[in-house]
Enzyme design. Structure first.
Site, mmCIF file in Angstrom:
data_model
loop_
_atom_site.group_PDB
_atom_site.id
_atom_site.type_symbol
_atom_site.label_atom_id
_atom_site.label_comp_id
_atom_site.label_asym_id
_atom_site.label_seq_id
_atom_site.Cartn_x
_atom_site.Cartn_y
_atom_site.Cartn_z
ATOM 1 N N CYS A 272 44.482 36.001 35.642
ATOM 2 C CA CYS A 272 43.122 35.626 36.054
ATOM 3 C C CYS A 272 42.510 34.606 35.088
ATOM 4 O O CYS A 272 42.878 33.444 35.115
ATOM 5 C CB CYS A 272 42.263 36.872 36.212
ATOM 6 S SG CYS A 272 40.919 36.649 37.400
ATOM 7 N N HIS A 356 44.893 40.229 39.938
ATOM 8 C CA HIS A 356 45.136 41.375 39.073
ATOM 9 C C HIS A 356 46.342 42.181 39.564
ATOM 10 O O HIS A 356 46.213 42.988 40.490
ATOM 11 C CB HIS A 356 43.900 42.281 39.038
ATOM 12 C CG HIS A 356 42.677 41.617 38.472
ATOM 13 N ND1 HIS A 356 41.464 42.267 38.343
ATOM 14 C CD2 HIS A 356 42.482 40.368 37.989
ATOM 15 C CE1 HIS A 356 40.575 41.441 37.803
ATOM 16 N NE2 HIS A 356 41.170 40.283 37.593
ATOM 17 N N GLU A 358 47.950 44.700 38.369
ATOM 18 C CA GLU A 358 47.919 46.156 38.186
ATOM 19 C C GLU A 358 47.196 46.841 39.341
ATOM 20 O O GLU A 358 47.340 48.035 39.561
ATOM 21 C CB GLU A 358 47.266 46.496 36.850
ATOM 22 C CG GLU A 358 45.781 46.770 36.856
ATOM 23 C CD GLU A 358 44.907 45.617 37.317
ATOM 24 O OE1 GLU A 358 43.769 45.866 37.756
ATOM 25 O OE2 GLU A 358 45.350 44.448 37.242
#
Length: 381
Positions: A272, A356, A358
């Site tokens: 990001c 992102h 995760e």
């Protein structure tokens, strides 16, 4: 005598810089707060959104109308506190129903001094943001402040060019050892027996990014955003990660310079904000998007294997792919608008994603990028 009504009356205002005024009911903290209004299309995971440091300086408007029904628990925090400026929702749940719930959403926000409003037309505001772009707004429960005063605040405050990273980063280096909990773990067949030493730059890093790295065999030292590149090299890491974070990447030239000093010397993974800083360090440019990407349902095409991954995203800035130097590979493309969602530069031992991986909250489609980073470190070893 005055009879108290059995329902709450509108006691708050959201005043946007375009002059529109939205009456609402307040929950959480009281007072007056200014921020940039963005909308998030996630269906679940409001607690992870509340504690995502990338929302610093912003009001988050949830397009999912019903918020608060699962309450708040102690497991889903993505950082040490709530960094967002406020929460805007359509319907606030009057009860909570979840076995992990420890307190209500309203009590949680009040204890963290975060303002929230509900019973406002979030669909109309979202349409306005899609048409006009992200807008500065002021939330207020103070009757003493006039609409004109609140409008002036919204029209004189700006988020562009402000260093928001320094306000969310850690103060000193520390070790991170927690892995993904057994009950939440996945992709266990991709694990490594080797241990890799990783330095993670905290531009607003989320806890589950660190947990996923640890689960893939990384021993992590988290360092502040201002940590010198020379000190990182003294630590002899196997790899460096530049994390997600809030705001304008052009407002933190010191971070760009740190990235530039480390590129090519050690395997690097940018997420990001880290992705945007990498692009700038390589000579590329970033730009502010009309209303950004915020949600857990963005389709991204992985150019390398031609597969579509559903991704969790939270950013208002993007990389201009035309500005990148020769040799940089665009690895992922956002299918909603064609923007650059990932890049790699094998000669300089780096890769990055605009979103992102995760996925907290969100789908797990992109989790194997952590394995790609481990593979980079293996090759370097």
């Amino acid at each position: 005598g005055v009879i108290e009504k059995p329902w709450k009356l509108a006691n708050a205002r959201l005043v946007l810089e375009d002059g529109s005024i939205w009456r609402a009911k307040s929950f959480g903290a009281s007072g007056t707060q200014v921020g940039e209004v963005v909308f998030n299309t996630s269906l679940t995971g409001y607690q992870e959104i509340l504690t995502d440091p990338s929302y610093a300086g912003q009001f988050v408007l949830m397009t999912n109308p019903h918020i608060g029904n699962t309450g708040i628990n102690f497991d889903d925090e993505e950082s040490r506190q709530c960094f967002l400026a406020g929460l805007v929702i359509r319907s606030l749940s009057i009860s909570t129903s979840n076995w992990r719930s420890a307190e209500s959403l309203g009590d949680y926000l009040a204890s963290r001094n975060v303002m929230g409003i509900y019973d406002v037309d979030t669909r109309a505001i979202t349409r306005r943001l899609r048409q006009d772009g992200s807008l500065i707004g002021v939330l207020s429960t103070e009757e003493s402040k006039t609409d004109a005063e609140l409008l002036k605040i919204s029209q004189t405050w700006d988020i562009v060019g402000v260093d928001l990273i320094s306000g969310v980063s850690c103060d000193s280096p520390h070790e991170w050892v927690d892995k993904t909990g057994v009950e939440w773990d996945f992709n266990v067949e991709e694990r490594n027996e080797d241990e890799f030493r990783v330095v993670a730059y905290d531009f607003g890093i989320k806890h589950n990014i660190l947990r996923r790295l640890a689960s893939y065999g990384c021993k992590i030292t988290v360092v502040p955003s201002t940590w010198p590149a020379s000190e990182t090299l003294k630590m002899s890491p196997d790899g460096v990660i530049f994390s997600n974070g809030p705001g304008d990447p052009s407002a933190v030239p010191y971070a760009v310079e740190t990235v530039r000093e480390l590129v090519g010397k050690v395997p690097i993974f940018g997420i990001c904000m880290g992705h945007q800083l990498l692009a700038q360090a390589l000579g590329g440019k970033t730009f502010k998007m009309k209303f950004g990407h915020h949600g857990g349902n963005h389709p991204v095409r992985n150019v390398r294997n031609n597969r579509v991954e559903i991704s969790a995203q939270n950013h208002n800035y993007a990389v201009d792919p035309e500005s990148l130097p020769e040799g940089v590979e665009i690895t992922h493309v956002n299918l909603n608008d064609g923007s650059c969602a990932g890049l790699a530069f094998s000669q300089r031992k780096l890769l990055s994603l605009q979103y992102h991986p995760e996925a907290s909250p969100g789908p797990h489609d992109s989790d194997l990028v952590f394995e790609d980073f481990v593979r980079l470190m293996k090759q370097e070893k």
